[in-house]
Design a protein around this motif. Structure first.
Motif, mmCIF file in Angstrom:
data_model
loop_
_atom_site.group_PDB
_atom_site.id
_atom_site.type_symbol
_atom_site.label_atom_id
_atom_site.label_comp_id
_atom_site.label_asym_id
_atom_site.label_seq_id
_atom_site.Cartn_x
_atom_site.Cartn_y
_atom_site.Cartn_z
ATOM 1 N N PRO A 1 26.716 65.975 46.741
ATOM 2 C CA PRO A 1 27.623 67.216 46.548
ATOM 3 C C PRO A 1 26.528 68.395 46.307
ATOM 4 O O PRO A 1 27.122 69.445 46.366
ATOM 5 C CB PRO A 1 28.620 67.010 45.443
ATOM 6 C CG PRO A 1 28.226 65.909 44.535
ATOM 7 C CD PRO A 1 27.384 64.894 45.436
ATOM 8 N N LEU B 1 26.915 73.570 52.039
ATOM 9 C CA LEU B 1 27.203 72.108 51.150
ATOM 10 C C LEU B 1 28.265 71.388 51.737
ATOM 11 O O LEU B 1 29.057 71.800 52.306
ATOM 12 C CB LEU B 1 27.440 72.789 49.790
ATOM 13 C CG LEU B 1 26.303 73.263 48.958
ATOM 14 C CD1 LEU B 1 26.851 74.238 47.840
ATOM 15 C CD2 LEU B 1 25.484 72.247 48.535
ATOM 16 N N SER C 1 30.734 70.405 50.669
ATOM 17 C CA SER C 1 32.241 70.818 50.333
ATOM 18 C C SER C 1 32.624 72.097 51.238
ATOM 19 O O SER C 1 33.918 72.335 51.176
ATOM 20 C CB SER C 1 32.171 71.288 48.886
ATOM 21 O OG SER C 1 30.868 72.373 48.392
ATOM 22 N N GLU C 2 31.681 72.393 52.019
ATOM 23 C CA GLU C 2 31.935 73.526 52.921
ATOM 24 C C GLU C 2 32.363 73.043 54.418
ATOM 25 O O GLU C 2 32.366 74.050 55.204
ATOM 26 C CB GLU C 2 30.948 74.635 52.793
ATOM 27 C CG GLU C 2 30.838 75.308 51.663
ATOM 28 C CD GLU C 2 29.369 76.020 51.593
ATOM 29 O OE1 GLU C 2 29.475 77.104 50.745
ATOM 30 O OE2 GLU C 2 28.263 75.433 51.925
ATOM 31 N N LEU C 3 32.436 71.777 54.275
ATOM 32 C CA LEU C 3 32.768 70.989 55.793
ATOM 33 C C LEU C 3 33.867 70.780 55.700
ATOM 34 O O LEU C 3 34.739 70.202 54.672
ATOM 35 C CB LEU C 3 31.816 70.098 56.017
ATOM 36 C CG LEU C 3 30.056 70.580 55.954
ATOM 37 C CD1 LEU C 3 29.418 69.183 56.350
ATOM 38 C CD2 LEU C 3 29.812 71.675 57.170
ATOM 39 N N SER C 4 34.561 70.561 56.859
ATOM 40 C CA SER C 4 36.009 69.861 57.095
ATOM 41 C C SER C 4 35.557 68.460 56.885
ATOM 42 O O SER C 4 34.581 67.981 56.944
ATOM 43 C CB SER C 4 36.716 70.176 58.471
ATOM 44 O OG SER C 4 35.824 69.428 59.317
ATOM 45 N N LEU D 1 27.403 72.390 42.100
ATOM 46 C CA LEU D 1 28.336 71.678 42.967
ATOM 47 C C LEU D 1 28.815 72.556 44.200
ATOM 48 O O LEU D 1 28.345 73.739 44.257
ATOM 49 C CB LEU D 1 29.561 71.384 42.402
ATOM 50 C CG LEU D 1 29.237 70.039 41.501
ATOM 51 C CD1 LEU D 1 30.934 69.755 40.878
ATOM 52 C CD2 LEU D 1 29.099 68.936 42.299
ATOM 53 N N ARG E 1 33.736 75.205 46.799
ATOM 54 C CA ARG E 1 35.007 74.865 46.848
ATOM 55 C C ARG E 1 35.310 74.473 45.304
ATOM 56 O O ARG E 1 34.740 73.568 44.739
ATOM 57 C CB ARG E 1 35.506 73.995 47.718
ATOM 58 C CG ARG E 1 35.772 74.707 49.089
ATOM 59 C CD ARG E 1 36.521 73.409 50.033
ATOM 60 N NE ARG E 1 36.406 73.820 51.208
ATOM 61 C CZ ARG E 1 36.773 73.220 52.371
ATOM 62 N NH1 ARG E 1 37.342 71.999 51.923
ATOM 63 N NH2 ARG E 1 36.706 73.529 53.469
ATOM 64 N N PHE F 1 37.033 69.518 44.151
ATOM 65 C CA PHE F 1 36.198 69.018 44.908
ATOM 66 C C PHE F 1 36.439 67.695 45.000
ATOM 67 O O PHE F 1 36.995 67.034 44.237
ATOM 68 C CB PHE F 1 34.729 69.071 44.173
ATOM 69 C CG PHE F 1 33.764 68.799 44.863
ATOM 70 C CD1 PHE F 1 33.205 69.686 45.706
ATOM 71 C CD2 PHE F 1 33.362 67.376 45.062
ATOM 72 C CE1 PHE F 1 31.858 69.256 46.588
ATOM 73 C CE2 PHE F 1 32.093 67.255 45.906
ATOM 74 C CZ PHE F 1 31.576 68.184 46.835
ATOM 75 N N PHE G 1 35.173 64.028 46.185
ATOM 76 C CA PHE G 1 34.074 63.030 46.607
ATOM 77 C C PHE G 1 34.653 61.893 47.711
ATOM 78 O O PHE G 1 35.543 61.248 47.072
ATOM 79 C CB PHE G 1 33.234 62.302 45.598
ATOM 80 C CG PHE G 1 32.748 63.168 44.716
ATOM 81 C CD1 PHE G 1 31.702 63.836 44.888
ATOM 82 C CD2 PHE G 1 33.415 63.417 43.352
ATOM 83 C CE1 PHE G 1 30.884 64.722 43.910
ATOM 84 C CE2 PHE G 1 32.846 64.262 42.305
ATOM 85 C CZ PHE G 1 31.744 64.836 42.596
#
Ligand SMILES: Nc1ncnc2c1ncn2[C@@H]1O[C@H](COP(=O)(O)OP(=O)(O)OP(=O)(O)O)[C@@H](O)[C@H]1O
Ligand SMILES: [Mg+2]
Lengths: 353, 748
Positions: A91, A133, A135-138, B740, B743, B746, B748
């Motif tokens: 991440p 990052l 987290s910025e993807l689907s 991180l 968003r 989060f 994982f």
């Protein structure tokens, strides 16, 4: 000593304390093939995959990758990449850094790392996304990053553990086709874990069906569907009605079988005359108006409409049968008396019953 | 593409010396040989960093010779097997890792070599036989040897890691060389620096002054009236020290838990303003050397304290000594240790899942009922932990009872006096230490029993949308009423600490002065000598900084490594290993201090009087907190992250560094800050281990207090507090935040 197998298991057992997660496993996977491990929850699929990757060590037996005995080799030193169910994208690294990670570890020069990673991202259709990052993807995009990260290493074996279980039904279909295309294009040996039999049938060269820590059957998709060796496989791959029958005699490669008065010829599959079980696919059961033919008489208990087909539960001398009917124009109401016969395909004797 | 090193079939010829195969083995074998052939075998020089031996007769001089010369020149023939165990594994270099002979050779020579090198050190000491009975069996010996030095250290390290590489080659821990090595390393360290000293205490308590084992003497001591006497019930004499300590520990444990809970509830469950202030203020006592609070209390309530002076002036009430005794200790310790309870409890109080409380309310429970039947029971682990911490801290605290105890004797101070006092009875100290250890271990055990196997997990990993229920009015009022006096008291005490340093003589002359600061920290510039560090405190100040700065990263590193092993690896004996690391948490500092001087002032590991023993002591005293922080943080990280990294060809060390560490930054900061601060403020174990060369700030200050130089002591303490604040800022800056995704929620 050389063999053409990319992965080979010899008498592999893995125990966690008392629990045997896999027991005395023997199989081999040919180079360039996509092999699926299929089975119900807890049957040992993930364990098998992790044994190939070196994330678990065998309790007994040998594991070969290519020509080498890797039984005691740690994950780092095996030429195997894995795509995790949870993707396991780092991440704190960008997409580009994630994809480059393994390349950097093999101490390639920087420009080459970048170039390969770029190619990898293009391959999965994410070339513009390098700086984002995870987290910025689907979800689907993350999944493809995970695939790219494993692919760019051009590993000897690529492993997938239920890669699609986090995606919705439409996306699953698309991504699984993408994976299959990539795999065939690059000629990668791939082991794929799923408990979705449709997925397995769609993508695999071969399927290994597992049940309770052992292999139930291994073979090409069609072979498993048409010639299941036991009750478990016949029921697990596609639905099947299991009914009692009698083999009257053997005639060449075929057996004459009697199912409650209905005579049909089936491949004998090594069986001898006497009692035996037969698996009948729901699509292969025909429901006619009662009395029209000399079928088995029965009564419809339930009927439901599913858009492209009808499903019936029918009570008869064989027990309750599950029937799929593609003639959706006429739906028979419960209580209707019918006469049951079978189509010439989708019926097979079960050797191990 | 990875370049996997497969079995010899694919690697033509044998691996050359410079190939990357078996790199680890080559490294450790090289180190071991270096230790044997080049570096001095014994530690006859003074101090780990002292290099006088280089110019002072090395290599031929008896005390500085390397192992090989000790054998050939100085007739220390019993070191021959070391050479043998170093020769054997050379053959393994030509085998591949998958060859069974490889693993076998390494296990054999590494294991036996390690065992042999260590035991020969114990068998033969500075004055001949290490144990009496050996003399009885083999007759007297002329031979003697010093403590182990660099050479022996490297050889032992080499043997240890050869052994663990042998294990890895056998497929242990998934064949991971680094993890195998780390586990071996941690186990050996914990065994030497936690288990061994505690064991020494046990042995010592069984011995009489001549070193004979006399069990009856032990029984006599441990049941003695001075420990267990109950005179306080029948007469006005005082009770035994054990009862005194127990009473103090229980009271402090209870009080800090209740206060900590009150604060935690106020901060999380009410609309209280000033939450940030409470959180920050709660850090203050943690960076204050514990006895400094006792000192401030003396300045306030002592015979010449501000309050008494005022009372006498205003109402003519004569000053009394009520502060000295249990009352004073209790006030000081409660002020000092409540913040620890608060920090433990706030995490737990926040973690109680709001949806459980909401569920309870939808089941028709009132807020008051919900609090008593759901919220409070769910906080049980936190309450138990807070009590245990308060109890252990209180029993182990040494400074406050010394400063405020008066006639009230407790175990920690009695242990100290048994060692340094006039009668000097280490056996008695050991017995008292055992009593103390029994108390803490019993509390530890009781806590585990009480928590049992019930699951209190309320953080499920699923997003919890609920909002915490506001505290019922009654509870909120109770919390306010408990917390307020404490806050006021703290403010007054810290006011004292700031002002006390600027006053000539507290209670007598209240004019403003800088003289205490000048006495401790003056600098002088002279043409002739340049900058002169004239102040009396500089020596201990720099030592303290240096030792703390060295031990903090080592503590944090070892703590996180152990956490990694405990969370991520499975191996035989893991439960025992975990218990041992927990053990060092349950052992009071005083006991550790006694254990260390008993264990480490004789060969083979002779480090008393050096800085090393302080560093080592801090590492093992403070490691458990690093472990806890690491475990908590690491359990939140999906294991498939490490596995992904491994299958991508990264070694586990690289994985730890590049994947886990960046995600563990908050835990790293916590561990670093805590171990640094603890090293700066520790006193209970330190008081036994300081020496003229290595005096620590806390023991120096305590010395000042004993002389009645309160102004100097307070001034020095406030400087320490400032330094620690600066250091905390620096650490946070250096380690940085966890990067991180942007968003918020989060997955994982
Ligand atoms: N680390 C472990 N410790 C103990 N038992 C384990 C461990 N890992 C797996 N098992 C057990 O081994 C068996 C096989 O587990 P495995 O994860 O391979 O199942 P699976 O086929 O992947 O199931 P699913 O489809 O649910 O993922 C299960 O009974 C499981 O409980
Ligand atoms: Mg699984």
């Amino acid at each position: 000593m050389s063999n053409s197998f990319a992965v080979e298991f010899k008498n592999v057992t893995k125990a966690f304390g008392e629990v045997q997660a896999v027991r005395d496993l023997n199989f081999s996977i040919q180079t360039g093939q996509l092999v699926t491990l299929l089975g119900p929850s807890g049957c040992g699929k993930t364990t098998t995959l992790r044994l190939i990757a070196g994330l678990e060590m065998v309790t007994e037996g040998q594991v070969y990758i290519g020509d080498n005995d890797v039984t005691k080799l740690p994950a780092t030193e095996r030429d195997v990449s894995m795509v995790f169910q949870s993707y396991a994208l780092f991440p704190h690294m960008t997409v580009m850094q994630n994809v480059s990670y393994g390349l950097t570890m093999s101490s390639l020069p920087k420009p080459e790392v970048h170039e390969k990673a770029q190619t990898g991202l293009e391959l999965v259709g994410l070339s513009g996304y390098g700086d984002r990052l995870p987290s910025e993807l689907s979800g689907g995009q993350q999944q493809r990053v995970a695939v790219a990260r494993a692919l760019v290493l051009e590993p000897e074996v690529l492993l997938f553990d239920e890669p699609l279980s986090n995606l919705d039904a439409k996306l699953r279909r698309r991504v699984r086709e993408e994976i299959r295309e990539l795999q065939q294009e690059l000629g990668l040996t791939t082991v794929y874990v799923t408990h979705d039999q449709e997925e397995a049938l769609a993508v695999s060269d071969r399927i290994i069906v597992m049940n309770e820590a052992v292999i139930a059957q291994e073979g090409a998709p069609r072979q498993l569907y048409e010639e299941p060796v036991n009750l478990f496989v016949s029921d697990f791959i596609g639905d099947a009605n299991l009914v009692k029958s009698t083999i009257l005699d053997i005639d060449g490669s075929h057996a004459n079988v009697d199912i409650r008065g209905i005579r049909i010829q089936l491949p004998h599959r090594g069986l001898t005359p006497g009692e035996s079980m037969v698996a009948i696919r729901p699509q292969s059961i025909l429901l006619k108006q009662s009395g029209t033919e000399d079928g088995i008489p029965g009564t419809i208990l339930k009927a439901s409409y599913l858009g492209d087909h009808l499903e019936y539960t029918v009570e008869c001398a064989l027990g309750e049968l599950f029937v799929i009917d593609n003639q959706i124009q006429t739906q028979q109401p419960p209580g209707t008396n019918v006469s049951i016969t079978f189509r010439p395909y989708g019926v097979s004797l079960i050797p191990e019953s | 593409m990875t370049t996997p090193s497969f079995s010899p079939e694919t690697t033509p010829g044998f691996p050359g010396i410079f190939s990357k195969d078996n790199l680890n083995l080559k490294l450790w074998l090289g180190i071991a040989w270096l230790g044997f052939l080049i570096l001095p075998w014994y530690a006859a020089y003074d101090g780990f960093w002292s290099f006088i031996w280089v110019t002072d007769g090395y290599p031929t001089f008896d005390e500085y010779s390397p192992g090989i010369l000790q054998i050939t020149m100085h007739d220390r023939w019993w070191l021959w097997p070391v050479a043998l165990f170093l020769l054997l594994p050379l053959s393994a270099l030509s085998w591949s890792k998958t060859d069974p002979r490889y693993a076998l050779t390494l296990l054999f020579s590494g294991g036996l070599g390690f065992a042999f090198t260590l035991s020969q050190g114990f068998i033969l000491g500075l004055h001949g036989w290490g144990w009496e009975f050996l003399g009885d069996v083999f007759g007297p010996t002329e031979q003697k040897q010093f403590g182990m030095g660099y050479g022996a250290l490297l050889v032992c390290g080499g043997f240890l890691f050869m052994f663990t590489q042998g294990l890895a080659a056998r497929g242990a821990i998934k064949g991971d060389v680094f993890v195998c090595g780390s586990i071996g390393f941690c186990i050996v360290l914990v065994a030497i620096f936690v288990f061994f000293p505690v064991g020494r205490i046990l042995i010592n308590s069984l011995q009489d002054d001549e070193g004979n084992y006399v069990f009856s003497l032990f029984l006599e001591k441990i049941t003695s009236h001075s420990i267990w006497g109950l005179d306080c019930f029948s007469s006005n004499l005082s009770c035994g020290v054990a009862w005194n300590s127990l009473l103090m520990g229980v009271l402090v444990g209870l009080a800090t838990t209740v206060l900590g809970l009150a604060f935690a509830l106020l901060v999380t469950r009410t609309g209280m303003q000033a939450k940030g202030f409470v959180r920050t203020a709660s850090l203050l006592p943690i960076i204050t050397p514990p006895f400094v609070i006792g000192l401030a209390l003396i300045l306030l309530f002592g015979r010449a304290g501000a309050v008494n002076v005022f009372l006498e002036w205003a109402f003519g009430i004569p000053p009394s000594r009520w502060l000295y005794g249990l009352t004073g200790i209790l006030i000081a310790q409660i002020l000092a240790f409540t913040p620890i309870a608060f920090l433990v409890l706030i995490g737990v109080v926040e973690a109680v899942s709001p949806s459980m409380e909401e569920a309870s309310q939808t089941l028709r429970a009132s807020r008051w009922q919900t609090f008593w039947t759901v919220s409070l029971p769910l906080m049980r682990p936190g309450l138990a932990n807070a009590f245990l911490l308060g109890f252990i801290e209180s029993l182990a605290d040494f400074g406050n009872p010394l400063v405020l105890g008066g006639q009230y004797e407790v175990l920690s101070t009695q242990i100290f006096f048994a060692i340094v006092g006039a009668q000097g009875d280490p056996g008695m100290a050991a017995v008292l230490a055992i009593v103390l250890l029994m108390f803490t271990l019993t509390a530890f055990y009781a806590q585990r029993r009480w928590l049992g196997k019930k699951s209190y997990a309320t953080v499920t990993g699923k997003g919890d949308a609920g909002v915490h229920v506001r505290l019922p009015k009654r509870v909120a009022w109770m919390a306010y009423l408990t917390a307020a006096p404490f806050l006021i008291m703290s403010l007054v005490v810290y006011g004292m600490i700031i002002f006390g340093g600027f006053v000539e003589t507290w209670g007598y002359k209240h004019n403003f002065t800088l003289k205490h600061y000048i006495a401790e920290f003056s600098l002088h510039w002279s043409e002739q000598y340049g900058l002169l560090w004239e102040g009396a405190a500089w020596n201990s100040f720099w030592t303290t900084l240096q030792i703390s700065a060295i031990s903090a990263p080592l503590t944090a590193g070892l703590g996180l490594l152990t956490a990694y092993i405990l969370v991520r690896q499975k191996f035989w004996g893991k439960d025992i290993f975990e218990f041992l690391t927990m053990l060092s948490f349950a052992i009071p500092g005083t006991v550790i201090g006694v254990g260390y001087i008993l264990a480490f002032n004789v060969p083979p590991i002779e480090i008393t009087g050096t800085g090393v023993i302080l560093v080592v002591c801090f590492i093992f005293r403070n490691m458990p907190t690093g472990i806890r922080a690491g475990i908590a943080a690491m359990s939140q990280l999906d294991p498939s992250l490490d596995e992904a990294s491994l299958t991508l060809g990264a070694k586990s060390f690289t994985t730890l560094r590049r994947v886990l560490l960046p995600l563990l930054r908050p835990a790293l900061v916590a561990a670093l800050v805590f171990s640094f601060v603890r090293a700066m403020t520790a006193i209970s174990a330190v008081i036994f281990l300081v020496s003229a060369d290595y005096d620590m700030a806390t023991s120096y200050i305590l010395g000042r207090v004993e002389f009645g130089d309160y102004g100097l002591a307070i001034a020095y303490s406030s400087v320490l507090i400032l330094v620690m604040l600066a250091a905390i800022g620096l650490i946070q800056l250096a380690v940085g935040k966890r990067e991180l995704g942007r968003r918020e929620s989060f997955e994982f």
